[in-house]
Design a protein around this motif. Structure first.
Motif, mmCIF file in Angstrom:
data_model
loop_
_atom_site.group_PDB
_atom_site.id
_atom_site.type_symbol
_atom_site.label_atom_id
_atom_site.label_comp_id
_atom_site.label_asym_id
_atom_site.label_seq_id
_atom_site.Cartn_x
_atom_site.Cartn_y
_atom_site.Cartn_z
ATOM 1 N N LEU A 1 0.826 -1.202 0.000
ATOM 2 C CA LEU A 1 0.000 0.000 0.000
ATOM 3 C C LEU A 1 0.861 1.252 0.000
ATOM 4 C CD1 LEU A 1 -2.839 1.227 0.147
ATOM 5 C CD2 LEU A 1 -2.677 1.097 2.660
ATOM 6 N N PHE A 2 1.918 1.225 0.793
ATOM 7 C CA PHE A 2 2.827 2.372 0.838
ATOM 8 C C PHE A 2 3.484 2.579 -0.531
ATOM 9 C CE2 PHE A 2 7.100 4.131 1.398
ATOM 10 C CZ PHE A 2 6.798 5.340 2.021
ATOM 11 N N GLY A 3 3.849 1.459 -1.164
ATOM 12 C CA GLY A 3 4.464 1.558 -2.488
ATOM 13 C C GLY A 3 3.521 2.172 -3.510
ATOM 14 N N ILE A 4 2.237 1.743 -3.461
ATOM 15 C CA ILE A 4 1.235 2.279 -4.383
ATOM 16 C C ILE A 4 1.055 3.777 -4.140
ATOM 17 C CG2 ILE A 4 -1.215 2.267 -5.002
ATOM 18 C CD1 ILE A 4 0.307 -0.059 -6.164
ATOM 19 N N ILE A 5 0.955 4.171 -2.866
ATOM 20 C CA ILE A 5 0.781 5.592 -2.530
ATOM 21 C C ILE A 5 1.980 6.400 -2.987
ATOM 22 C CG2 ILE A 5 0.582 7.237 -0.616
ATOM 23 C CD1 ILE A 5 -1.023 5.095 0.883
ATOM 24 N N ALA A 6 3.171 5.860 -2.768
ATOM 25 C CA ALA A 6 4.392 6.569 -3.165
ATOM 26 C C ALA A 6 4.470 6.726 -4.678
ATOM 27 C CB ALA A 6 5.611 5.811 -2.643
ATOM 28 N N LEU A 7 4.122 5.622 -5.380
ATOM 29 C CA LEU A 7 4.138 5.676 -6.842
ATOM 30 C C LEU A 7 3.113 6.673 -7.356
ATOM 31 C CD1 LEU A 7 5.136 4.594 -9.566
ATOM 32 C CD2 LEU A 7 3.407 2.786 -9.389
ATOM 33 N N GLY A 8 1.895 6.620 -6.775
ATOM 34 C CA GLY A 8 0.855 7.564 -7.193
ATOM 35 C C GLY A 8 1.256 8.998 -6.944
ATOM 36 N N THR A 9 1.871 9.236 -5.771
ATOM 37 C CA THR A 9 2.331 10.597 -5.439
ATOM 38 C C THR A 9 3.388 11.060 -6.424
ATOM 39 O OG1 THR A 9 1.893 10.206 -3.088
ATOM 40 C CG2 THR A 9 3.358 12.039 -3.647
ATOM 41 N N PHE A 10 4.301 10.146 -6.768
ATOM 42 C CA PHE A 10 5.359 10.493 -7.729
ATOM 43 C C PHE A 10 4.764 10.847 -9.095
ATOM 44 C CE2 PHE A 10 8.098 9.107 -11.227
ATOM 45 C CZ PHE A 10 9.210 9.914 -11.002
ATOM 46 N N VAL A 11 3.789 10.027 -9.548
ATOM 47 C CA VAL A 11 3.161 10.274 -10.847
ATOM 48 C C VAL A 11 2.444 11.616 -10.856
ATOM 49 C CG1 VAL A 11 1.347 9.497 -12.434
ATOM 50 C CG2 VAL A 11 2.946 7.839 -11.453
ATOM 51 N N ILE A 12 1.701 11.902 -9.787
ATOM 52 C CA ILE A 12 0.974 13.178 -9.706
ATOM 53 C C ILE A 12 1.938 14.354 -9.724
ATOM 54 C CG2 ILE A 12 -0.459 14.609 -8.188
ATOM 55 C CD1 ILE A 12 -1.824 12.000 -7.274
ATOM 56 N N LEU A 13 3.000 14.244 -8.932
ATOM 57 C CA LEU A 13 3.977 15.344 -8.890
ATOM 58 C C LEU A 13 4.687 15.499 -10.233
ATOM 59 C CD1 LEU A 13 5.543 14.786 -5.345
ATOM 60 C CD2 LEU A 13 3.950 16.590 -6.060
ATOM 61 N N TYR A 14 4.948 14.357 -10.881
ATOM 62 C CA TYR A 14 5.615 14.406 -12.188
ATOM 63 C C TYR A 14 4.727 15.095 -13.220
ATOM 64 C CZ TYR A 14 7.541 12.799 -16.639
ATOM 65 O OH TYR A 14 8.033 12.750 -17.923
ATOM 66 N N ILE A 15 3.421 14.735 -13.224
ATOM 67 C CA ILE A 15 2.484 15.345 -14.175
ATOM 68 C C ILE A 15 2.360 16.837 -13.911
ATOM 69 C CG2 ILE A 15 0.056 15.442 -14.876
ATOM 70 C CD1 ILE A 15 -0.044 12.399 -14.477
ATOM 71 N N LYS A 16 2.258 17.209 -12.628
ATOM 72 C CA LYS A 16 2.163 18.635 -12.289
ATOM 73 C C LYS A 16 3.414 19.383 -12.729
ATOM 74 C CE LYS A 16 -1.098 18.648 -8.436
ATOM 75 N NZ LYS A 16 -1.314 19.042 -7.013
ATOM 76 N N TYR A 17 4.551 18.733 -12.560
ATOM 77 C CA TYR A 17 5.808 19.378 -12.976
ATOM 78 C C TYR A 17 5.834 19.568 -14.491
ATOM 79 C CZ TYR A 17 10.763 20.179 -13.827
ATOM 80 O OH TYR A 17 11.958 20.711 -14.254
#
Length: 506
Positions: free
Chosen positions: A13-29
């Motif tokens: 679950l932590f991995g999924i959250i971390a990956l999702g957070t990374f993807v969101i931040l990457y898209i925003k960037y």
């Protein structure tokens, strides 16, 4: 055991959250690219499609979707940053800046963005339209003489002969005594332009209106008809040309080998017989047999490519101009009557000559207005070949950034063209045409990479219109709503485009 499973679940679950957070931040960037450079953008950017979700929905032609983005910008913004998927593109909205980029600082923007070479299509990637500098400059210099005023006069006689074939075909549609006939106008315009461009670009004479001589036309249709697959290939090639090199598309589609065979048969026969017609084939023979420069070799498919691009571009652009002119004249019979009166008056006095064509000022006003409303190539694209600082600003266009001039927005900007959605040929009258702001109207582009064959395209379109309007009244078919092909990156009438013709009695 239970604790182990819980630990594994928590880690997952932590991995999924971390990956999702990374993807969101990457898209925003990624979608902050223009903001970080001080360039205005639009709100409501789709997380995947960027600003072009409507292109995916296929409700409007792609170029007009880009034009709508142009209109959503603040009136004071000279530039607008947009995203196609997650790639940044720059729209230029100010005519002075457009002039700066297309002409004054051309050395920074020498190439089209739509230029990727494909190992699957040497014909398409070596054409004058797609090739990059310095090869482009050498090629353009060599081909320019094909389109001199003297060559245009010679082409006029070829065009009038083709127009007569079209006229005879139309007359045959009324042989049963009908006064009004529904005509598939897109198909008629395709046959007319196919005959003209095939002669100039491939050096062969065909008559697509003759049922016994339609092989060339049928092959052209097989290779160039805008299927869903071909539309996707063109869209990818226009917006993401580096990807297109991997998908195996070809400019001439399924008919590539046929066109290649026709080209070389024409070239070989012309060289053997030493016959000159003043067309593109003559020039290509001279280039093939002349001294070969190091940048560009005039051989093989590189030669075929020049004929191919003139055939494809010249055919489709004139079809759009002819059909949409007739469509607007059908909607505005008062303009149609005025154009017909001018045509008949000049033909009665001077006959069908090159000089007569040039005298038809009101017809030229009409085609100019049509090219404002329906520019066949409605996106002028360039790519920065080095970092470029926009004069008078701190904004730097980075090397490799695509730059678009969206004619679907610029030509409909009320600041430059009042009441832009109204069909008004008088915008281009002698009294008004000088009021048009330079670089706010560019149906053939501007600068060194402007369309080389614009005068030929105008002449063949106008002669087709003259042939129809002098003898027929054009009206709308009440069962059909004329429209544009929403799949095509270039502006084109949809398949099945038709109008009514009524034979006029003298």
């Amino acid at each position: 055991m239970a604790m182990g499973n819980l630990s594994f679940f928590m880690d997952f679950l932590f991995g999924i959250i971390a990956l999702g957070t990374f993807v969101i931040l990457y898209i925003k960037y990624k979608y902050s690219y223009w903001q970080r450079r001080g360039v205005p953008t639009l709100p409501n950017i789709h997380w995947l499609f960027g600003n072009v979700k409507d292109i995916i929905k296929q409700e409007k032609p792609p170029a007009f979707v880009i034009g709508e983005l142009y209109k959503q910008a603040s009136e004071s913004d000279d530039i607008l940053g947009i995203y196609i998927l997650q790639k940044p593109f720059l729209l230029v909205r100010n005519p002075e800046l457009i002039k700066q980029i297309l002409v004054k600082d051309f050395n920074y923007f020498q190439d089209r963005y739509f230029t990727a070479r494909s190992p699957h299509d040497e014909i398409g990637s070596s054409s004058l339209f797609t090739i990059r500098n310095p090869k482009w400059k050498q090629l353009r210099t060599k081909i320019t003489p094909v389109f001199t005023s003297g060559k245009l006069k010679k082409a006029f006689h070829l065009i009038t002969a083709t127009a007569e074939s079209m006229n005879k075909y139309l007359e045959d549609q009324f042989s049963d005594g009908k006064k009004t006939v529904t005509i598939p106008m897109r198909d008629i315009a395709l046959k007319y332009t196919t005959d003209i461009i095939s002669s100039i670009a491939f050096g062969i004479e065909v008559n697509s209106f003759d049922p016994e001589k339609v092989k060339f036309f049928n092959e052209a249709q097989k290779g160039l008809t805008m299927t869903f697959k071909r539309a996707m290939q063109f869209t990818i090639a226009f917006f993401f040309p580096t990807i297109s090199s991997f998908i195996g598309s070809q400019m001439l589609g399924e008919s590539t080998n046929y066109f290649r065979k026709v080209f070389w048969e024409s070239m070989d026969a012309r060289e053997m017989n030493k016959i000159k017609r003043g067309d593109l084939i003559d020039s290509l023979i001279e280039l093939k047999n002349g001294e070969q420069e190091t940048e560009f070799k005039f051989e093989g498919d590189a030669l075929v490519g020049q004929s191919a691009i003139f055939f494809v571009a010249g055919r489709e652009s004139s079809v759009t101009t002819i059909t949409m002119t007739l469509y607007q004249l059908a909607k505005h019979p008062e303009y149609q009557k005025r154009a017909r009166n001018e045509i008949r008056e000049i033909l009665k006095e001077h006959g069908m000559t090159y000089e007569s064509y040039q005298k038809m000022k009101y017809l030229h006003q009409i085609t100019s207005e049509i090219l404002r409303m329906y520019p066949p190539a409605p996106l002028l694209d360039r790519i920065a070949n080095q970092d470029y600082k926009i004069p008078g600003t701190k904004v730097v266009i980075e090397k490799g950034t695509p730059v678009y001039v969206p004619l679907g927005g610029l030509h409909y900007d009320a600041k430059y063209h009042p009441d832009p959605h109204s069909f008004n040929p008088d915008r281009f009258s002698e009294e008004n045409k000088d009021k048009i702001v330079p670089f706010s109207y560019m149906p053939f582009g501007e600068g060194p990479r402007a369309c080389i064959a614009s005068r030929l395209g105008l002449m063949q379109s106008s002669m087709g219109l003259i042939t129809i309007l002098k003898d027929y009244e054009v009206s709308l078919d009440p069962t059909y709503k004329g429209g544009l092909d929403v799949r095509n990156i270039f502006l084109a009438p949809e398949e099945g485009f038709r109008l009514n013709l009524t034979k006029l009695v003298e």
